[in-house]
Structures are given as C-alpha cells and as structure tokens.
Design a protein around this motif. Structure first.
Motif, PDB file in Angstrom:
ATOM      1  N   ARG A  22     -24.509 -37.645-100.021  1.00 40.68           N
ATOM      2  CA  ARG A  22     -24.510 -36.716 -99.090  1.00 40.68           C
ATOM      3  C   ARG A  22     -25.881 -36.307 -98.611  1.00 40.68           C
ATOM      4  O   ARG A  22     -26.474 -35.783 -99.763  1.00 40.68           O
ATOM      5  N   SER A  23     -26.401 -36.354 -97.673  1.00 40.90           N
ATOM      6  CA  SER A  23     -27.601 -35.692 -97.144  1.00 40.90           C
ATOM      7  C   SER A  23     -27.332 -34.470 -96.358  1.00 40.90           C
ATOM      8  O   SER A  23     -26.098 -34.531 -95.950  1.00 40.90           O
ATOM      9  N   LEU A  24     -28.224 -34.081 -95.757  1.00 41.44           N
ATOM     10  CA  LEU A  24     -27.958 -32.969 -94.977  1.00 41.44           C
ATOM     11  C   LEU A  24     -27.564 -33.393 -93.430  1.00 41.44           C
ATOM     12  O   LEU A  24     -26.722 -32.443 -92.988  1.00 41.44           O
ATOM     13  N   GLN A  25     -28.014 -34.434 -93.126  1.00 45.04           N
ATOM     14  CA  GLN A  25     -27.438 -34.965 -91.639  1.00 45.04           C
ATOM     15  C   GLN A  25     -26.156 -35.800 -91.713  1.00 45.04           C
ATOM     16  O   GLN A  25     -25.550 -35.974 -90.830  1.00 45.04           O
ATOM     17  N   ASN A  26     -25.985 -36.674 -92.785  1.00 48.00           N
ATOM     18  CA  ASN A  26     -25.265 -37.852 -92.923  1.00 48.00           C
ATOM     19  C   ASN A  26     -24.454 -37.939 -94.202  1.00 48.00           C
ATOM     20  O   ASN A  26     -24.864 -37.084 -95.115  1.00 48.00           O
ATOM     21  N   ILE A  27     -23.589 -38.642 -94.318  1.00 48.19           N
ATOM     22  CA  ILE A  27     -22.748 -39.109 -95.468  1.00 48.19           C
ATOM     23  C   ILE A  27     -22.481 -40.720 -95.526  1.00 48.19           C
ATOM     24  O   ILE A  27     -22.289 -41.333 -94.586  1.00 48.19           O
ATOM     25  N   TYR A  28     -22.990 -41.015 -96.652  1.00 48.21           N
ATOM     26  CA  TYR A  28     -22.783 -42.597 -97.076  1.00 48.21           C
ATOM     27  C   TYR A  28     -21.685 -42.758 -98.133  1.00 48.21           C
ATOM     28  O   TYR A  28     -21.716 -41.768 -99.138  1.00 48.21           O
ATOM     29  N   ALA A  29     -21.005 -43.854 -98.053  1.00 51.26           N
ATOM     30  CA  ALA A  29     -20.093 -44.331 -98.911  1.00 51.26           C
ATOM     31  C   ALA A  29     -19.968 -45.753 -99.115  1.00 51.26           C
ATOM     32  O   ALA A  29     -20.365 -46.496 -98.061  1.00 51.26           O
ATOM     33  N   GLN A  30     -20.113 -46.396-100.244  1.00 47.60           N
ATOM     34  CA  GLN A  30     -20.109 -47.942-100.602  1.00 47.60           C
ATOM     35  C   GLN A  30     -19.183 -48.004-101.809  1.00 47.60           C
ATOM     36  O   GLN A  30     -19.015 -47.249-102.496  1.00 47.60           O
ATOM     37  N   ILE A  31     -18.588 -49.048-101.494  1.00 53.98           N
ATOM     38  CA  ILE A  31     -17.819 -49.689-102.908  1.00 53.98           C
ATOM     39  C   ILE A  31     -18.662 -50.758-103.662  1.00 53.98           C
ATOM     40  O   ILE A  31     -19.056 -51.769-102.908  1.00 53.98           O
ATOM     41  N   ILE A  32     -18.895 -50.605-104.999  1.00 50.98           N
ATOM     42  CA  ILE A  32     -19.881 -51.429-105.579  1.00 50.98           C
ATOM     43  C   ILE A  32     -19.045 -52.129-106.878  1.00 50.98           C
ATOM     44  O   ILE A  32     -18.559 -51.479-107.359  1.00 50.98           O
ATOM     45  N   ASP A  33     -19.372 -53.485-106.891  1.00 53.04           N
ATOM     46  CA  ASP A  33     -18.921 -54.107-108.095  1.00 53.04           C
ATOM     47  C   ASP A  33     -20.160 -54.117-108.959  1.00 53.04           C
ATOM     48  O   ASP A  33     -20.969 -54.913-108.931  1.00 53.04           O
ATOM     49  N   ASP A  34     -19.989 -53.317-110.137  1.00 48.47           N
ATOM     50  CA  ASP A  34     -21.135 -53.240-110.847  1.00 48.47           C
ATOM     51  C   ASP A  34     -21.375 -54.361-112.041  1.00 48.47           C
ATOM     52  O   ASP A  34     -22.477 -54.527-112.489  1.00 48.47           O
TER      53      ASP A  34
END
Length: 122
Positions: A35-47
C-alpha cells in the motif's frame, strides 16, 4: 535517550514478524499486498520457486482511468476482485494472505474481502 525509528522501519519490523509465520507454496501461494499513498498493489507469489504468478495494481490498464481515486477502499476492492478473477483463471483457488506489516483495516481489509468474494480462499 529516545530510540527514533521511522515509520518505514517500524513497518519493516512488523513485516518480518508476519513473514516468519507464513510461506507460499506451489499448492497454496502467498497473496502479498503493498500500500502506497497513491496506489495499492497485490501479487500472488510462489515462494518455493521464487515466481510471481499473478499481479495487479491500481495502475493496471484494466483499472487506470476507470476509478475516481486510486487510493481509497473502493479502488482496493476493485484490485482484489480483479486479482481473484485472474487467479481463478490461472487455476489458483487457495492462498495465504500476507498483509506485509499493515494493520488489517481499511484498504487492506477491502482488498481481502473482495478477493474472498471473487473466489479465493484464505
């Protein structure tokens, strides 16, 4: 003497504490949120393989320009819904939620609830 630690460093400490407890696998990848001040990012990761399987943000062409604001709960819900749709298309049904040190409230909760409504289980 006071120990002055920035907000960014404090979130990093909380992030590490959360990440100690969760691990994304091929069967159940990790859903990470930033979460940034202007946007939101989401990702699905295989660790296990170190690969990002699905990612989306408010800057994606599907959402950019269609949202009145990219920094509110409605935008986060739109990101969560689109992420769930892409994940289901990629064959991902179950994930582990990584809130990355953010409080489970507001935009983070809106994204999580929309992803659950879109078909992801966590």
């Amino acid at each position: 003497m006071l120990n002055k630690t920035s907000r960014k460093e404090l979130r990093g400490i909380r992030r590490e504490r959360v990440r100690k407890k969760i691990q994304g696998t091929a069967e159940r990848p990790r859903l990470n949120v930033f979460r940034s001040l202007q946007n939101i990012y989401a990702q699905i990761i295989d660790d296990e393989n170190g690969r990002t399987l699905v990612s989306i943000s408010t800057l994606a062409p599907e959402l950019k320009g269609k949202l009145p604001s990219s920094s509110n709960s409605a935008a986060a819900a739109a990101v969560g819904q689109l992420l769930a749709q892409k994940a289901v298309e990629a064959g991902i049904k179950q994930v582990v939620f990584d809130r990355a040190g953010y409080v489970y409230h507001g935009r983070i909760k809106a994204l999580a609830d929309a992803a659950r409504a879109g078909g992801l289980e966590f």
